[in-house]
Design a protein around this motif. Structure first.
Motif, PDB file in Angstrom:
ATOM      1  N   LYS A  13       0.962  -1.222  -0.174  1.00  0.00           N
ATOM      2  CA  LYS A  13      -0.038   0.109  -0.139  1.00  0.00           C
ATOM      3  C   LYS A  13       0.826   1.276   0.007  1.00  0.00           C
ATOM      4  O   LYS A  13       1.973   1.235   0.321  1.00  0.00           O
ATOM      5  CB  LYS A  13      -0.866   0.016   1.209  1.00  0.00           C
ATOM      6  CG  LYS A  13      -1.986  -1.267   1.199  1.00  0.00           C
ATOM      7  CD  LYS A  13      -2.882  -0.853   2.441  1.00  0.00           C
ATOM      8  CE  LYS A  13      -3.992  -2.343   2.333  1.00  0.00           C
ATOM      9  NZ  LYS A  13      -5.046  -1.948   3.453  1.00  0.00           N
ATOM     10  N   GLY A  45      -7.165  -2.335  -1.320  1.00  0.00           N
ATOM     11  CA  GLY A  45      -6.319  -0.930  -1.378  1.00  0.00           C
ATOM     12  C   GLY A  45      -4.878  -1.323  -1.639  1.00  0.00           C
ATOM     13  O   GLY A  45      -4.028  -0.246  -1.647  1.00  0.00           O
ATOM     14  N   TYR A  46      -4.480  -2.486  -2.062  1.00  0.00           N
ATOM     15  CA  TYR A  46      -3.282  -3.024  -2.326  1.00  0.00           C
ATOM     16  C   TYR A  46      -2.799  -2.352  -3.866  1.00  0.00           C
ATOM     17  O   TYR A  46      -3.852  -2.597  -4.959  1.00  0.00           O
ATOM     18  CB  TYR A  46      -2.962  -4.309  -2.489  1.00  0.00           C
ATOM     19  CG  TYR A  46      -2.591  -5.043  -1.187  1.00  0.00           C
ATOM     20  CD1 TYR A  46      -1.546  -5.591  -0.883  1.00  0.00           C
ATOM     21  CD2 TYR A  46      -3.664  -4.877   0.134  1.00  0.00           C
ATOM     22  CE1 TYR A  46      -1.156  -6.101   0.595  1.00  0.00           C
ATOM     23  CE2 TYR A  46      -3.212  -5.473   1.159  1.00  0.00           C
ATOM     24  CZ  TYR A  46      -2.119  -5.880   1.497  1.00  0.00           C
ATOM     25  OH  TYR A  46      -1.984  -6.572   2.710  1.00  0.00           O
TER      26      TYR A  46
END
Length: 620
Positions: free
Chosen positions: A412, A482-483
């Motif tokens: 992230k 959210g990576y």
């Protein structure tokens, strides 16, 4: 301990509070009252980067700790420098430069191999408030001349030679030729004489390094504005004229100091090894400044991952010096994997102290990730950043709570970096949809404030395409968790019969084949489909398979995992891929060759003969 989520949220919602707190890790001559103003970080504050990297550790009673370990398998030597010894060398070298008329704001070009004096030279410039520009040792004379003309150095610091596993490169003839071609004339050149090849000095201009430093009076630290430039690092530009990435003093010191603990989990006194070169941004950030700002012991390695003398070179260094954190490029591990697929050399060394392996510089393909992870049994952490940014944009920040790993993703965004994926119209892409990877402005401390002597080009190159955002030039997407997944340069997307395909995704499949050590996929023009992907593959050492069989298997593999839409029908086995000295595959040049277009041999290339081999493979 604070979680990644809480730290990242603070950096987005209260950036001034976040960076004010981070700035407390730095010694200031004038502490920052304002954190950001007029687009600059810490305006009005003053400091000295060399003091923060060296002097303050001696003053704090840690002068006898190792600051720098020099390990050179190509010369068979190793040396250790304590913080006190490093301070003495840096102060004397700064005194030598001061005696040659170098002062705050002047530029100094450093054209040196991986020797301790290169690190000393960088810190000595910082000590005086002078701006250093390191040019990779052995760069061609023409390229060096271009950088000399642009930087306009008062002094050039160099060495008589660099040493490769199979050859010796005399630097002085290259420097002399560059100065003949350049219109700018530095007042002096100071040359470190190495016993393997001594250089002829030009009377009146050239000085012997050892003599000049021996006679110099040590110089103290000069206080500079936080917004003053620390260094200029030239990176290749699409126009052929190199871009001079500027790094300021204040933001750089704060960001790098924070990153050592926050991103890498490194503590003062630990041994940190970035297996790179001081000619690249990794060498600036994580051989020299980052580890020393944090009070770590840094390793300077004059060798290769293989061939100096074998694929166990990295494991020897890790074992000998008790390296806790290793940072290198995926290409280094692919080279080790190619020569030692079974990892037998690891078993010869004690590596229990190695805590993390960080990889960056090229996309980390899942196959290399799994190989390294299985081999070492420690977290293998992909992270992503650029010369321009100076420190990681996305990473698994082990110092603030390690997150689950996802192969193929650098995890992230790092606190401070507001990463957005935008489509062609500038709209945010939903999760899973590829677009341009950008960073919403303002950029955090430590990233480039501009290009050296070229504000207009800075805006045009990075800020004009998507107003309010920095354009990284890479394409990718963010998943539902959210990576971030960075699939490669935007120009590494090919159009096959109207379908946009990432060559990085095809490379991921090809590299998973058990006989493939590394690969590059490029698009070749096709009358029917517009473009077709072609793979160039290097086989692992010991592979005796028929290349035709491997090609058939690769075609089937891509068809199975990506689908017939990829139209992948050709895989060419080659002995090596053309790369820069830092290990990046020269895909753009390969595309030009495949298209039959005229191409220039990049100044950063490791071995120009590799391009000829690609051209011959394309014609077959």
């Amino acid at each position: 301990m604070r979680s990644y989520e809480s730290v990242y949220r603070q950096s987005m919602e209260a950036p001034e509070e976040f960076w004010r707190e981070a700035a407390r890790g730095i010694d200031w001559d004038v502490a920052p009252e304002r954190i950001r103003d007029d687009g600059r970080w810490f305006p009005g504050a003053r400091l000295n980067t060399c003091h923060n990297a060296v002097d303050r550790h001696v003053a704090a009673g840690r002068g006898d700790q190792d600051a720098l370990i020099y390990d050179s398998p190509v010369t068979g030597t190793a040396r250790r420098y304590t913080y006190r010894e490093l301070l003495d060398q840096v102060a004397r070298t700064a005194g030598m430069l001061r005696g040659l008329g170098v002062g705050a704001g002047d530029t100094v070009v450093i054209y040196m191999p991986m020797v301790p004096e290169a690190v000393v030279a960088m810190l000595a410039c910082a000590r005086l408030g002078a701006v250093h520009s390191v040019v990779f040792g052995g760069f061609a004379a023409g390229e060096l001349a271009v950088r000399i003309d642009h930087a306009r150095p008062k002094v050039v610091l160099s060495a008589s030679c660099g040493i490769e596993p199979a050859r010796l490169i005399a630097y002085k003839p290259l420097l002399d030729a560059a100065l003949e071609q350049a219109s700018h004339r530095p007042a002096h050149c100071v040359v470190l004489q190495r016993e393997q090849c001594r250089a002829d000095l030009t009377e009146g201009r050239d000085l012997d390094w050892a003599d000049a430093v021996r006679d110099a009076e040590p110089a103290g630290c000069v206080s500079v504005a936080a917004t003053d430039p620390l260094y200029v690092l030239y990176t290749s530009g699409t126009t052929g004229t190199p871009k001079g990435v500027v790094r300021d003093n204040g933001g750089h010191a704060v960001a790098l100091h924070w990153s050592m603990a926050g991103v890498y989990g490194a503590a003062p006194g630990e041994v940190f090894w970035a297996a790179s070169d001081v000619g690249w941004v990794v060498g600036h950030s994580y051989i020299v400044y980052g580890p020393l700002l944090a009070g770590c012991t840094t390793v300077l390695y004059e060798g290769k991952p293989v061939g100096t003398p074998d694929p166990g070179a990295f494991w020897r260094v890790v074992s000998t010096y008790g390296v806790r954190t290793l940072f290198t490029a995926p290409t280094a591990f692919r080279a080790i994997k190619k020569e030692d697929p079974s990892g037998s050399f690891v078993k010869k060394h004690e590596l229990s102290g190695l805590r993390y392996l960080f990889l960056a510089g090229e996309r980390l393909d899942p196959d290399t990730y799994h190989w390294a992870s299985d081999l070492l049994g420690i977290p293998v952490i992909d992270h992503w950043w650029q010369t321009e940014t100076g420190w990681p944009i996305a990473a698994n920040c082990v110092g603030i709570g390690r997150l689950p790993l996802k192969p193929g993703s650098p995890t992230k965004p790092v606190p401070g970096w507001d990463v957005r994926i935008l489509d062609g119209e500038g709209n945010e892409c939903p999760p899973g949809v590829e677009g341009a990877v950008t960073v919403r402005l303002p950029l955090p401390p430590g990233s480039l404030p501009t290009l050296y002597r070229d504000d207009e080009r800075f805006t045009e190159s990075y800020l004009s395409r998507y107003p309010g955002h920095y354009l990284t030039g890479d394409g990718g997407y963010v998943d539902d968790d959210g990576y971030l997944f960075v699939m490669g340069r935007v120009d590494d997307v090919i159009n096959v019969a109207g379908h946009r395909l990432s060559t990085g995704a095809i490379e991921e499949v090809v590299s998973a084949h058990p006989d493939v050590a590394e690969c590059a996929v490029i698009g070749m023009a096709d009358e029917l489909k517009g473009q077709l992907p072609v793979g160039f593959v290097v086989l692992k050492a010991g592979s005796r398979r028929d290349p035709a069989d491997i090609q058939r298997e690769l075609v089937a593999l891509v068809r199975e995992r990506i689908g017939p839409v990829a139209a992948f029908r050709r895989a060419v086995v080659v002995t090596r891929l053309p790369k820069t000295r830092s290990g990046k595959i020269l895909r753009r040049t390969m595309r030009d060759i495949a298209a039959g277009s005229a191409y220039a041999v990049p100044s950063t290339i490791e071995d120009p003969a590799a391009l000829t081999e690609i051209a011959e493979a394309v014609e077959d």
